[in-house]
Write an enzyme that holds these catalytic residues in place. Structure first.
Site, PDB file in Angstrom:
ATOM      1  N   HIS A   4       0.698  -1.107   0.190  1.00 22.07           N
ATOM      2  CA  HIS A   4       0.207  -0.010   0.012  1.00 22.07           C
ATOM      3  C   HIS A   4       0.752   1.341   0.041  1.00 22.07           C
ATOM      4  O   HIS A   4       2.141   1.170   0.646  1.00 22.07           O
ATOM      5  CB  HIS A   4      -0.941   0.049   1.166  1.00 22.07           C
ATOM      6  CG  HIS A   4      -1.342   1.534   1.707  1.00 22.07           C
ATOM      7  ND1 HIS A   4      -0.515   2.024   2.663  1.00 22.07           N
ATOM      8  CD2 HIS A   4      -2.274   2.243   1.384  1.00 22.07           C
ATOM      9  CE1 HIS A   4      -1.402   3.320   2.877  1.00 22.07           C
ATOM     10  NE2 HIS A   4      -2.457   3.293   2.091  1.00 22.07           N
ATOM     11  N   ASN A  11       0.233   5.722  -0.226  1.00 22.64           N
ATOM     12  CA  ASN A  11      -0.357   6.863  -0.739  1.00 22.64           C
ATOM     13  C   ASN A  11       0.402   8.363  -0.132  1.00 22.64           C
ATOM     14  O   ASN A  11       1.131   8.129   0.783  1.00 22.64           O
ATOM     15  CB  ASN A  11      -1.896   6.973  -0.020  1.00 22.64           C
ATOM     16  CG  ASN A  11      -1.980   7.303   1.441  1.00 22.64           C
ATOM     17  OD1 ASN A  11      -2.000   8.342   1.924  1.00 22.64           O
ATOM     18  ND2 ASN A  11      -2.104   6.361   2.389  1.00 22.64           N
ATOM     19  N   HIS A  15      -8.523  -5.545  17.119  1.00 30.63           N
ATOM     20  CA  HIS A  15      -9.608  -6.599  17.525  1.00 30.63           C
ATOM     21  C   HIS A  15      -8.706  -7.907  17.173  1.00 30.63           C
ATOM     22  O   HIS A  15      -9.135  -8.945  17.515  1.00 30.63           O
ATOM     23  CB  HIS A  15     -10.798  -6.566  16.622  1.00 30.63           C
ATOM     24  CG  HIS A  15     -10.761  -6.534  15.277  1.00 30.63           C
ATOM     25  ND1 HIS A  15     -10.484  -5.395  14.377  1.00 30.63           N
ATOM     26  CD2 HIS A  15     -10.921  -7.720  14.347  1.00 30.63           C
ATOM     27  CE1 HIS A  15     -10.640  -5.834  13.365  1.00 30.63           C
ATOM     28  NE2 HIS A  15     -10.603  -7.163  13.047  1.00 30.63           N
ATOM     29  N   GLY A  49     -18.357  11.855   0.028  1.00 26.45           N
ATOM     30  CA  GLY A  49     -19.083  11.671  -1.106  1.00 26.45           C
ATOM     31  C   GLY A  49     -18.394  11.323  -2.424  1.00 26.45           C
ATOM     32  O   GLY A  49     -18.750  11.385  -3.666  1.00 26.45           O
TER      33      GLY A  49
END
Length: 296
Positions: free
Chosen positions: A132, A134, A196, A279
């Protein structure tokens, strides 16, 4: 949106340039993969689709370019997206931004602009780690900052790969400040942790957010090197592992690890939350999810 116009243009242009360099490098990997069970596949090519964001009142609010490759020889699925979005932050985003940056003025002027590049690669060979990356620039009338980083996510860990990936990150950080790498490595270890599951999602890398030293030129130069570090860190690992023989048990381990990756991105990742809350195109936001995953 007339503040820092030139700086915004330069940042958005850089993210597009970085996208082009990464996509070219990944397509070259596809062209040169001539062995292994997926060598008979057509060499993967990126499919491009423009994305649009529309404000609540129906006005244009920016968009981006979604670049996805599926079913290649090296990459099972990889997306390299760029975006440039703007408008006004909703109430939840205003509150979150004010808390993170200490901008109580957000409610008086909630305008924002953001541009960045986001990449996630899921590999065919389970010995080749997922990855990953960014980087982004964020602006409001109350301040600007940079963020991003990259981290390696192997399902089968090799100490050599972890060491070389981190060494490339450190080299690029040290060009700017010797304190950056240890600080941002620690931040990545904290950020990419899955509470978790009580474990990290991978072997780390670097992560930074809200980065503003007060010197835009210096910070922009640094975030460019964070981007440049990606190929320097990831390509050698991929070259080392993409022809490693694997068994079905290895593929099973990869699918289980992808389930862990999906859990993190859907529950904890800031970028996923921000993209959906503001959005942006959900297909672009959820590009990071693997094509196949498994839970046990």
């Amino acid at each position: 949106m007339d503040m820092m116009t030139e700086e915004k243009r330069r940042a958005a242009t850089w993210f597009r340039t970085l996208r082009d360099e990464i996509c070219a490098a990944f397509e070259q990997l596809e062209e040169t993969q001539e062995t292994g069970p997926f060598a008979g596949n057509p060499a993967g090519k990126f499919e491009l689709r423009e994305t649009k964001r529309t404000a609540d009142d129906g006005s244009d609010a920016g968009g981006g370019l979604m670049s996805v490759m599926r079913g290649g020889r090296v990459f099972e699925k990889v997306g390299v997206n760029i975006s440039e979005v703007y408008g006004e932050l909703g109430e939840r985003a205003q509150t979150a931004m004010a808390a993170r940056k200490g901008f109580p003025e957000m409610k008086s002027d909630p305008r924002f602009w953001a541009s960045g590049i986001s990449l996630v690669a899921h590999m065919q060979n389970p010995h080749t780690p997922a990855v990953h990356m960014n980087t982004r620039m964020f602006w409001t009338p109350h301040g600007w900052w940079f963020g991003g980083g990259s981290d390696l996510n192997p399902c089968i860990e090799y100490d050599e790969d972890t060491a070389s990936f981190h060494a490339a990150q450190k080299e690029h950080c040290d060009r700017h400040d010797s304190a950056y790498y240890p600080r941002f490595k620690e931040w990545a270890d904290e950020y990419f942790y899955i509470p978790h599951r009580k474990r990290a999602r991978g072997v780390g890398g670097i992560f930074l957010d809200d980065h503003n030293t007060g010197d835009w030129e210096a910070d922009f130069a640094f975030i460019q090197d964070v981007g440049r570090a990606f190929l320097a860190a990831f390509l050698p690992v991929t070259e080392r592992r993409r022809n490693t023989p694997w068994a079905e048990t290895d593929k099973d381990a990869q699918l289980v690890h992808r389930g862990l990756y999906a859990e993190y991105n859907l529950v904890y990742d800031r970028g996923t939350k921000f993209g959906l809350e503001t959005g942006h195109d959900p297909e672009a936001v959820l590009m990071s999810l693997p094509p196949l995953a498994k839970w046990v």
